[in-house]
Scaffold this motif. Structure first.
Motif, short mmCIF file in Angstrom:
data_model
loop_
_atom_site.label_atom_id
_atom_site.label_comp_id
_atom_site.label_asym_id
_atom_site.label_seq_id
_atom_site.Cartn_x
_atom_site.Cartn_y
_atom_site.Cartn_z
N HIS A 4 0.85 -1.18 0.00
CA HIS A 4 0.00 0.00 0.00
C HIS A 4 0.89 1.24 0.00
O HIS A 4 1.39 1.67 1.04
N LYS A 53 6.41 -8.34 8.52
CA LYS A 53 5.01 -8.29 8.97
C LYS A 53 4.56 -6.85 9.17
O LYS A 53 3.46 -6.48 8.81
N GLU A 54 5.46 -6.05 9.75
CA GLU A 54 5.12 -4.64 10.04
C GLU A 54 4.67 -3.89 8.80
O GLU A 54 3.86 -2.97 8.88
N GLY A 56 3.29 -5.32 6.21
CA GLY A 56 2.16 -5.99 5.57
C GLY A 56 2.55 -7.02 4.52
O GLY A 56 1.78 -7.31 3.61
N GLN A 111 2.00 2.51 3.66
CA GLN A 111 1.06 2.72 4.75
C GLN A 111 0.54 1.35 5.15
O GLN A 111 0.05 0.60 4.31
N HIS A 112 0.71 0.99 6.43
CA HIS A 112 0.16 -0.30 6.87
C HIS A 112 -0.23 -0.20 8.34
O HIS A 112 0.55 0.30 9.16
N ASN A 113 -1.40 -0.69 8.68
CA ASN A 113 -1.89 -0.62 10.06
C ASN A 113 -1.76 0.77 10.64
O ASN A 113 -1.26 0.93 11.77
N ASN A 114 -2.13 1.76 9.88
CA ASN A 114 -2.06 3.15 10.32
C ASN A 114 -0.65 3.64 10.60
O ASN A 114 -0.48 4.63 11.31
N LYS A 115 0.33 2.92 10.10
CA LYS A 115 1.71 3.41 10.28
C LYS A 115 2.30 3.71 8.92
O LYS A 115 1.99 3.04 7.94
#
Ligand code: AMP
Ligand code: MG
Length: 521
Positions: A4, A53-54, A56, A111-115
């Protein structure tokens, strides 16, 4: 492999108008578009599953050709435009002018998990900022950066991260000790990740060139994306910004002192605006506790960046940042006020941290005195910082100084030195420590548990990285994974890994790459 992508830096900040990749001064811009260099034979050596993982991605993504080619600069991910950042900096106390990403290339932001994560390749070839160097990196320094940034993260130290370590298949010429003995080494690329790689130097270069509008744009960008808690407006906003950067810088350095990390090159171009440990070069880990120690042979004469000087240098660097922000405020007084508070805030946090390391819940004048005495005693003979504090958690309130000495004695490099005055001084310290423990309510096992959360059992000792490097040079990469896994749980008892909870072996004492490192990388 689907990411993303959400680019903010290159979208919101001014780009260099020149697009040729030639070495030059880049004016009134925050970055230049560049294309990473294609490599001869890219080979992935290690991936941080945690970092993967962080952002995505899955393990199978990391096994794809796209992943390999993107993280080695051989393929540009769809709809993205890599770039190198423009920054300057003070190196070893002197203004060095334009530096910039000479061998780091930012690929994109995810952008992943709002980070928000920026992904950057280190060693991916020339940029306009490469000056006289080649834009490349070698395997030894890349192993050190990959392993140490992940180890620091798991220690709880604010840091940039590393996603992958790869060989390029190209050869790179380096003169390790700057003594005229250049040899070819294996080229490598690390893909590293952070919310942002902006440094103090990004602000300094704009201020030095009086590009005040761009300076303001960069500062506003940094506040909006990375300091959203700042709600003030006008000049106050920039003062609050400096206050936040000061606090994050202090926080980072207190962690360094806690775990015994010596950065080695705290130039302002190596200071993250987010207070993250950045640019793992000639860093080292304290073995014998010694305020005077630095692993960086390039700094051997003045030892500007020695362990005991890191807190002061943090402040020095903040002065340079404050100077750079001056034109946004136009008044030195409030800037000075923010810097004047540095020392007291640092000392307060440092003292709290040392009390935690010692398992003391209620600081008193006596405990503070005991701590400063410990700092002196630890330097009387070579005493391993990590082992000493870890073993100290075995202390019981009922111990005598002699029993306590037995419990920590593995931390001393030459036990024979513990005689006469030295032994008496230690005995006096053990006595005062036991006295203070007996004035506290906490029981032995609760104290031990608390101490083991702040005193790591495993750190990336200088010789450990060197072992991984020497084996990797011979195409054996298992040690890299072994150390990565070990350092994922630095506070845990890992009975199968007891061999890494030991003092530095004698062969590593003065070995190049272990206790002696240069900036060559
Ligand atoms: P450092 O001391 O590693 O933080 O580097 C200081 C400056 O030199 C930064 O601008 C780096 O990008 C640049 N630099 C270091 N090594 C190289 C290299 N091999 N090629 C190009 N630039 C480099
Ligand atoms: Mg640097």
């Amino acid at each position: 492999m689907e990411l993303h992508i959400k680019n903010t830096f290159s979208k919101e900040l001014p780009a260099d108008k020149v697009i040729e990749n030639t070495r030059r001064q880049v004016h009134d811009a925050c970055f230049s578009y560049v294309t990473p260099k294609k490599t001869a034979k890219p080979k992935l050596l290690h991936v941080s599953d945690d970092m993967l993982k962080e952002i995505g991605l899955t393990k199978s993504d990391s096994e794809s050709d796209t992943f390999l080619h993107v993280v080695t600069g051989n393929e540009i991910y769809k709809n993205t435009h890599p770039y190198a950042m423009c920054y300057g900096g003070h190196q070893f106390g002197n203004w060095a002018g334009q530096l910039g990403d000479g061998r780091a290339i930012n690929l994109f932001e995810i952008q992943h998990n709002n980070k928000q994560w920026a992904l950057q390749l280190k060693g991916a070839g020339e940029t306009p900022y490469s000056r006289t160097a080649d834009g490349l990196a070698v395997l030894r320094s890349s192993i050190r950066e990959h392993l140490c940034s992940e180890a620091m993260f798991h220690l709880g130290v604010p840091t940039t991260r590393s996603l992958s370590l790869s060989l390029t298949g190209d050869q790179v010429l380096r003169d390790v000790m700057y003594n005229g003995n250049a040899t070819y080494e294996k080229g490598a690329v690390v893909s590293r990740v952070a919310p942002s790689f902006i440094r103090f130097g990004n602000f300094e270069i704009l201020a030095a060139r009086k590009h005040i509008n761009t300076l303001q744009t960069l500062t506003d960008y940094t506040i909006t994306h990375f300091y959203p808690e700042i709600k003030s407006e006008g000049k106050q906003k920039y003062l609050d910004f400096l206050t936040h950067v000061r606090n994050n810088t202090i926080e980072m350095i207190v962690h360094w002192q806690r775990v015994g990390f010596v950065h080695g090159v705290m130039n302002t171009d190596n200071m993250s605006i987010l207070g993250l440990t950045i640019d793992y070069g000639p860093y080292g880990w304290l073995e014998g506790f010694d305020y005077e120690w630095t692993p960086n042979t390039t700094d051997a004469q003045h030892k500007r960046y020695r362990f005991g000087n890191q807190p002061y240098i943090g402040m020095w660097n903040l002065y340079k940042l404050a100077n750079a922000l001056y034109d946004l405020i136009g008044n030195a007084e409030p800037l000075q006020g923010i810097l004047d508070e540095y020392e007291a805030i640092y000392l307060d946090k440092y003292i709290k941290m040392m009390h935690q390391k010692l398992g003391i819940q209620t600081p008193t004048e006596a405990s503070k005195k005991m701590i400063s005495e410990l700092e002196r005693v630890l330097q009387l003979t070579e005493t391993d910082y990590t082992i000493f504090f870890r073993k100290l958690s075995y202390v019981s309130k009922n111990d005598t100084p002699t029993i306590l000495f037995e419990k920590v004695k593995d931390a001393f490099y030459t036990i024979e030195a513990l005689q006469g005055d030295v032994l008496n001084t230690w005995t006096a310290w053990f006595t005062s420590y036991l006295f203070i423990l007996n004035s506290e309510i906490i029981d032995d096992s609760s104290r031990a548990r608390a101490m083991n959360l702040v005193n790591p059992k495993y750190v990336l000792r200088n010789y450990m990285a060197q072992l991984a490097i020497e084996e990797a040079d011979n195409e054996n990469y298992t040690r890299i994974s072994e150390l990565y896994e070990l350092l994922k749980k630095p506070y845990d008892e890992q009975t199968e890994n007891e061999k890494w909870f030991a003092k530095r072996p004698e062969w590593a004492r003065n070995k190049i790459g272990c206790s002696m490192l240069s900036c060559s990388s």
